[in-house]
Motif scaffolding. Structure first.
Motif, mmCIF file in Angstrom:
data_model
loop_
_atom_site.group_PDB
_atom_site.id
_atom_site.type_symbol
_atom_site.label_atom_id
_atom_site.label_comp_id
_atom_site.label_asym_id
_atom_site.label_seq_id
_atom_site.Cartn_x
_atom_site.Cartn_y
_atom_site.Cartn_z
ATOM 1 N N GLN A 1 -13.954 32.430 7.208
ATOM 2 C CA GLN A 1 -13.714 33.862 7.400
ATOM 3 C C GLN A 1 -14.812 34.464 8.288
ATOM 4 N N SER A 2 -14.526 35.642 8.854
ATOM 5 C CA SER A 2 -15.564 36.351 9.611
ATOM 6 C C SER A 2 -15.562 37.822 9.242
ATOM 7 N N CYS A 3 -16.647 38.486 9.595
ATOM 8 C CA CYS A 3 -16.629 39.936 9.483
ATOM 9 C C CYS A 3 -17.271 40.553 10.715
ATOM 10 N N PHE B 1 -17.117 36.943 -0.227
ATOM 11 C CA PHE B 1 -16.199 36.143 0.579
ATOM 12 C C PHE B 1 -15.983 34.783 -0.075
ATOM 13 N N LEU C 1 -17.636 32.857 4.123
ATOM 14 C CA LEU C 1 -17.966 33.607 5.344
ATOM 15 C C LEU C 1 -18.681 32.681 6.324
ATOM 16 N N ALA D 1 -20.734 36.326 11.034
ATOM 17 C CA ALA D 1 -20.861 37.775 10.914
ATOM 18 C C ALA D 1 -21.245 38.341 12.270
ATOM 19 N N LYS E 1 -24.428 36.209 2.006
ATOM 20 C CA LYS E 1 -23.010 36.336 1.664
ATOM 21 C C LYS E 1 -22.335 34.972 1.583
ATOM 22 N N ASN E 2 -23.035 33.945 1.913
ATOM 23 C CA ASN E 2 -22.464 32.609 1.828
ATOM 24 C C ASN E 2 -23.550 31.645 1.374
#
Ligand code: ADP
Ligand code: MG
Length: 701
Positions: free
Chosen positions: A321-323, A390, A393, A396, A415-416
């Motif tokens: 995933q990405s943000c 997440f 992730l 970012a 976050k990961n």
């Protein structure tokens, strides 16, 4: 010398009681012997040269004048007496003034004898006056001329009022050298000293405080500046190396369906060469085993967004995933819509999360993020909240990085389990060498080319008095179907005033552009995000022709049909801000214009800023000028880089030394990555000591 000698509290130094120690601490941050030793002179006074009285200027600097006292008188004042001596040289006359110690001075000063006076001269009417000068008879002065160059130390009003004059600091320094015997531990290896012909640390310190001659002073300055910059570079570079070695990254090895399909079927234009190069750099970086920490620099409109999207698709190809984080809600919205449009019918699940996202939708987003069905999350700071978890992730992207601090970057890291790759995008170009020194720990990619077919924006400077002409021009452009921005300054210290300016402006615009013919949007910081978005949306859709705003629109807003940017009170904006604002136009096919409105009263710096804006559209060029005007202190990121606290070097003026320092730091770490070799022990010692005090280190652990 005892190793802890330099850590001795300054109050132990002979001649410095607890009172002076307090003043030194609060005024100059001097608490220990070491702090005093590192109080470097701002400049040096050539004791053999004198100012002529008719050359004096109100610069506030200390000057030395040679002349004679012709007479002394006492002047009665409401607040007490002062003693005034008339002091002349062959070019004119000035006054020496004392507010205390009258008797002693009257009895000891000699009339018509040559004196050397030293102090700060201030102009009152047509006459310069020097309060409480340091005085020496010329004969004494010549006898005392052991050193031709007298160091002038940083000073404050409070220091001098408490009697800690330049002379007193000089005495303290002498005492310090007496106690230490002028013997200080070396902190650079012999190899480096030999290669650069550097003088020893002790010699450098002595000559910075008591220069024997110009040549030795220059050598001392070079040695100390080099050393300071060398250690900053050593920190930055070793941090980068450690990150690359120790922090395993997520290897994105596959270029798969998402990336390829987008490239083959959805991309709406041909990428520029620069965009292609940058995507390649990022791909290589994310494909290796190391975690990416990359700064993507590109002028406004250079097309950073699509680069970010393609990198996010790459993450997706590898199952991650990405943000994408933006500093404002408007911008996050625009990114979200822009990305959705670019993705078209592609099977990519993308969502928007901001402060105003409804709770029900928020819950769904949280669930989808955790299960991994949501591929790309676009948002504001809201993305950083702990509740946002997440599944995996991988990347970012942070847009317009100067609004984000180190703390926030580090939140993303966590976050990961394995930290995600981080791509920081900024439209504030900084000169390349400077970027390397400020962000020596980041890798840098630069988009230095605009998409083809853009017409350069025409920029002009107009005075307020020509406003009506400007309004006529705006009307003509609106008739052709264009839209117009009118921006007002926003300076936080006087928010209420700024708001009033904006509202006054809005009213006057409304009068000249009546609602029967024109629709006006207004956006400012005091509005609710919902209202802001509503007003913004009307402008984006072309329902309004004018957008009156404060600088909230500075960042990223994209309305290709808007072709005129009016900047009110342009003299109050900084260069980079002006450039950012101008970047809001020139995004469509039409010729765009930027009009800088100012009053007639302009400072020299303001004139330079305006001229620069009129002269060039090149962000890097503008950044160079900006750097020269403001110094590095105000540039983004410097607060975090430790370069602001430099004691002797100046990253702009000493850029050449900085390059040398960087080169040597890289060589050192290449040859001895862990500083294990005997010859580098003194560097390791100094470095370790620095690291203990430094906070730069914190966010990588
Ligand atoms: P910025 O770097 O300021 O974020 P954007 O990514 O918003 O720039 O791009 C500015 C505009 O240029 C957008 O409308 C985008 O679609 C367009 N654009 C980007 N790359 C190209 C290209 N290679 N050719 C033509 N238009 C492009
Ligand atoms: Mg952008």
């Amino acid at each position: 010398m005892n190793a802890n000698f330099l850590q001795t509290p300054i109050s132990y130094l002979k001649g410095v009681g607890p009172n002076r120690a307090d003043t030194l601490g609060s005024e100059l941050n001097i608490y220990t012997y070491l702090d005093l030793l590192h109080l470097f002179p701002n400049r040096y006074l050539d004791k053999t040269s004198y100012y002529k009285i008719n050359q004096l200027q109100s610069s506030g600097a200390d000057v030395q004048v040679l002349g004679k006292i012709t007479h002394i008188k006492t002047v009665e004042q409401k607040r007490g007496k002062r003693l005034v001596a008339t002091f002349i040289d062959e070019t004119g006359q000035m006054e020496l003034v004392w507010f205390r110690g009258h008797k002693w001075i009257r009895e000891n000063l000699k009339i018509n004898e040559p004196y050397v006076v030293f102090g700060r001269a201030t102009r009152y009417g047509s006459v310069f006056s020097m309060p409480h000068p340091e005085m020496e008879l010329l004969s004494e002065h010549e006898k005392n001329l052991k050193i031709a160059m007298q160091p002038i130390y940083p000073s404050t009003e409070k220091l001098s009022s408490k009697g800690v004059t330049n002379r007193v600091i000089g005495k303290m320094m002498q005492q310090l050298f007496l106690e230490s015997k002028g013997n200080f531990p070396e902190s650079l290896s012999k190899k480096i000293r030999d290669e650069l012909k550097l003088i020893s640390k002790s010699e450098a310190l002595i000559n910075i405080h008591f220069p024997k001659n110009q040549e030795l002073l220059a050598k001392a300055q070079f040695r100390l500046k080099f050393e300071e910059l060398f250690y900053v570079q050593l920190q930055l570079i070793s941090k980068k190396l450690i990150r690359k070695q120790k922090i395993k990254g997520l290897p994105f090895e596959t270029v798969g369906n998402y990336f390829n399909t987008f490239f083959a079927e959805h991309i709406p234009f041909e990428l520029t060469k620069a965009q292609k190069r940058v995507i390649k750099e990022i791909r290589n970086d994310m494909g290796s085993n190391a975690q990416m920490n990359r700064l993507l620099q590109g002028d406004v409109g250079s097309g950073k967004t699509i680069v970010a999207l393609m990198c996010m698709l790459l993450a997706l190809d590898n199952g991650f995933q990405s943000c994408l984080m933006a500093p404002t809600e408007i911008l996050a919205n625009q990114h979200f819509n822009g990305l959705k449009e670019l993705l078209g019918t592609m099977d990519v699940n993308i969502a928007l999360l901001t402060g105003s996202t409804k709770k029900s939708i928020r819950t769904i987003i949280h669930e989808q993020l955790e299960s991994g069905t949501l591929h790309i999350l676009v948002g504001t700071h809201a993305v950083l909240e702990d509740k946002v978890q997440f599944k995996n992730l991988g990347l970012a992207v942070i847009d317009e990085q100067h609004r984000f601090g180190v703390a926030q970057r580090s939140k993303l890291w966590h976050k990961n389990k394995i930290p995600p790759h981080i791509l920081v995008m900024t439209a504030t170009p900084i000169p390349r060498t400077l970027a390397m020194s400020l962000y020596g720990d980041l890798d840098i990619s630069i988009i230095d080319e605009l998409p083809p077919g853009r017409k350069p924006i025409k920029t002009v400077h107009r005075f307020d008095s020509n406003r009506l002409k400007v309004f006529r021009f705006m009307k003509d452009e609106i008739k052709k179907g264009r839209q117009v921005y009118i921006v007002y300054p926003l300076i936080q210290e006087s928010e209420a005033l700024d708001y009033k300016d904006l509202m006054d402006g809005y009213e006057s615009i409304s009068r000249d552009f009546p609602p029967t013919e024109y629709q006006i949007s207004i956006v400012h910081g005091k509005m609710k995000p919902k209202d802001k978005d509503y007003e913004m949306a009307r402008f984006v859709k072309g329902e309004t022709q004018l957008m009156v705003a404060t600088t909230v629109i500075e960042v990223g807003v994209n309305v290709p049909n808007a072709s005129v940017m009016i900047i009110e009170s342009a003299e109050r904006f900084g260069l980079s801000q002006l450039h950012q604002l101008r970047g809001r136009v020139g995004r469509g096919a039409e010729q765009s214009f930027c009009i800088l409105l100012t009053s007639h009263k302009l400072s020299e710096d303001a004139k330079t800023r305006l001229q620069t804006m009129v002269r060039t559209n090149d962000g890097f060029d503008i950044a160079e000028v900006d750097l020269k005007l403001r110094g590095p202190g105000d540039l983004m990121g410097t607060q975090q880089s430790g370069l602001l606290n430099l004691k002797i070097a100046d990253i702009v003026k000493d850029n050449q030394i900085l390059k040398t320092a960087r080169y040597h730091a890289i060589q050192l770490l290449k040859n001895d990555p862990n500083l294990k070799k005997e010859e580098n022990q003194m560097i390791l010692r100094a470095y370790t000591k620095m690291m203990k005090q430094s906070s730069i280190w914190n966010y990588i652990s």
